[in-house]
Design an enzyme around this catalytic site. Structure first.
Site, PDB file in Angstrom:
ATOM      1  N   ASP A  44      37.570  -4.693-133.420  1.00  0.00           N
ATOM      2  CA  ASP A  44      37.105  -5.661-132.427  1.00  0.00           C
ATOM      3  C   ASP A  44      37.414  -5.146-131.013  1.00  0.00           C
ATOM      4  O   ASP A  44      37.011  -5.741-130.017  1.00  0.00           O
ATOM      5  CB  ASP A  44      37.677  -7.068-132.672  1.00  0.00           C
ATOM      6  N   SER A  45      38.079  -3.972-130.941  1.00  0.00           N
ATOM      7  CA  SER A  45      38.215  -3.276-129.659  1.00  0.00           C
ATOM      8  C   SER A  45      36.843  -2.962-129.077  1.00  0.00           C
ATOM      9  O   SER A  45      36.734  -2.630-127.898  1.00  0.00           O
ATOM     10  CB  SER A  45      39.039  -1.989-129.819  1.00  0.00           C
ATOM     11  N   LYS A 112      39.811  -6.085-142.064  1.00  0.00           N
ATOM     12  CA  LYS A 112      41.143  -6.160-141.446  1.00  0.00           C
ATOM     13  C   LYS A 112      41.248  -7.491-140.732  1.00  0.00           C
ATOM     14  O   LYS A 112      40.292  -7.938-140.108  1.00  0.00           O
ATOM     15  CB  LYS A 112      41.347  -5.019-140.444  1.00  0.00           C
ATOM     16  N   GLU A 114      44.204  -9.995-138.380  1.00  0.00           N
ATOM     17  CA  GLU A 114      45.483 -10.001-137.666  1.00  0.00           C
ATOM     18  C   GLU A 114      46.356 -11.172-138.099  1.00  0.00           C
ATOM     19  O   GLU A 114      45.853 -12.277-138.338  1.00  0.00           O
ATOM     20  CB  GLU A 114      45.233 -10.101-136.149  1.00  0.00           C
ATOM     21  N   GLU A 181      51.051  -2.485-134.774  1.00  0.00           N
ATOM     22  CA  GLU A 181      50.618  -2.172-133.398  1.00  0.00           C
ATOM     23  C   GLU A 181      51.715  -2.480-132.392  1.00  0.00           C
ATOM     24  O   GLU A 181      52.299  -3.586-132.391  1.00  0.00           O
ATOM     25  CB  GLU A 181      49.346  -2.959-133.050  1.00  0.00           C
TER      26      GLU A 181
END
Ligand code: KIV
Length: 261
Positions: A44-45, A112, A114, A181
């Protein structure tokens, strides 16, 4: 090279360290795949690298699905992981399941998401439904507003224990690997030793089983703020600008295009 699967990715733990990266389109995904990148994340970067936003929060599910399909069409060997965007798994588990299914139907091998203990129910439900999940703990950029900025996590003993608890919970819920991260190297090393599943670090030092880099940082395409942990392996921004400027100059001078018969 054979196709990377969740099983071969896991089997690499302790055998070889894996350099993984993001990609968001067929062109760069094919280049990364052909160069031997074992796992490609449609991060999503993309909100920041491709779409010009200052955070990842505005990325929509349709954008993730379109990018995932493009990457999946281009990739032969890499494991393809779709990063579930903000809002796609926070608004009810049924909606989250439907969105994860859509990621796999678009061509991803895994998703993925978070979060630690708070998303474990969802990770369990997805893995039981045959959807492999890569967890993400430590600094989770979709929580930027809660942190008040992109800040390193796990710096105090108490916060480090929270991150360890999150990583262990994600493993217990069935995730096949976990992203760490922006946590101190020592904490990343402790988690990597404590888990059976591979850790994929970004801004977490050298001891993780694998690493992520955002493609635009790795290739030097990002001329804005670059995190201090990034290594730039090329300067494609300068090369692209040089090419654009040469083209504009040659058209202006009348030296391109040449005559055609
Ligand atoms: O979106 C992304 O690029 C990511 C990586 C930083 C792991 O989540």
């Amino acid at each position: 090279m054979k196709k990377w699967t969740v099983a071969t990715f896991q089997a690499a733990k302790g055998q070889m360290r894996l350099g993984c990266c993001t990609a968001y389109d067929a062109c760069f995904a094919r280049l990364a795949d052909e160069a031997g990148v074992p796992c490609i994340l449609i991060g999503d970067s993309m909100g920041m690298t491709m779409l010009g936003y200052s955070t990842t929060l505005p990325v929509r599910m349709e954008e993730t699905l379109s990018a995932t399909a493009a990457v999946a069409r281009a990739v032969k060997d890499a494991l393809v992981v779709a990063d579930m965007p903000f809002g796609s798994y926070q608004c009810g588990d049924d909606r989250a399941m439907a969105n994860a299914v859509a990621c796999l139907q678009a061509g991803a091998d895994a998703v993925k998401l978070e979060g630690g203990t708070r998303v474990c129910g969802l990770i369990r439900r997805m893995t039981e439904a045959g959807i492999p999940v890569l967890g993400h703990v430590g600094m989770t950029p979709q929580s930027v507003n809660a942190y008040g900025g992109f800040k390193t996590q796990g710096k105090t003993r108490e916060d480090a224990d929270r991150v360890i608890g999150d990583a262990k919970a994600v493993e217990a819920a069935g995730a096949f690997a976990v992203t760490l991260e922006c946590v101190p190297s020592e904490l990343a090393a402790q988690i990597t030793a404590a888990l059976r599943i591979p850790t994929v670090g970004i801004g977490a030092g050298p001891v993780c089983d694998a690493q992520w880099l955002v493609m635009h940082d790795l290739l030097g395409l990002n001329e804005g703020h670059v995190p201090s942990f990034v290594k730039k392996y090329a300067d494609l921004a300068a090369e692209a600008k040089r090419a654009f400027a040469s083209y504009v100059a040659e058209v202006a001078a009348g030296t391109f295009p040449p005559p055609r018969s």
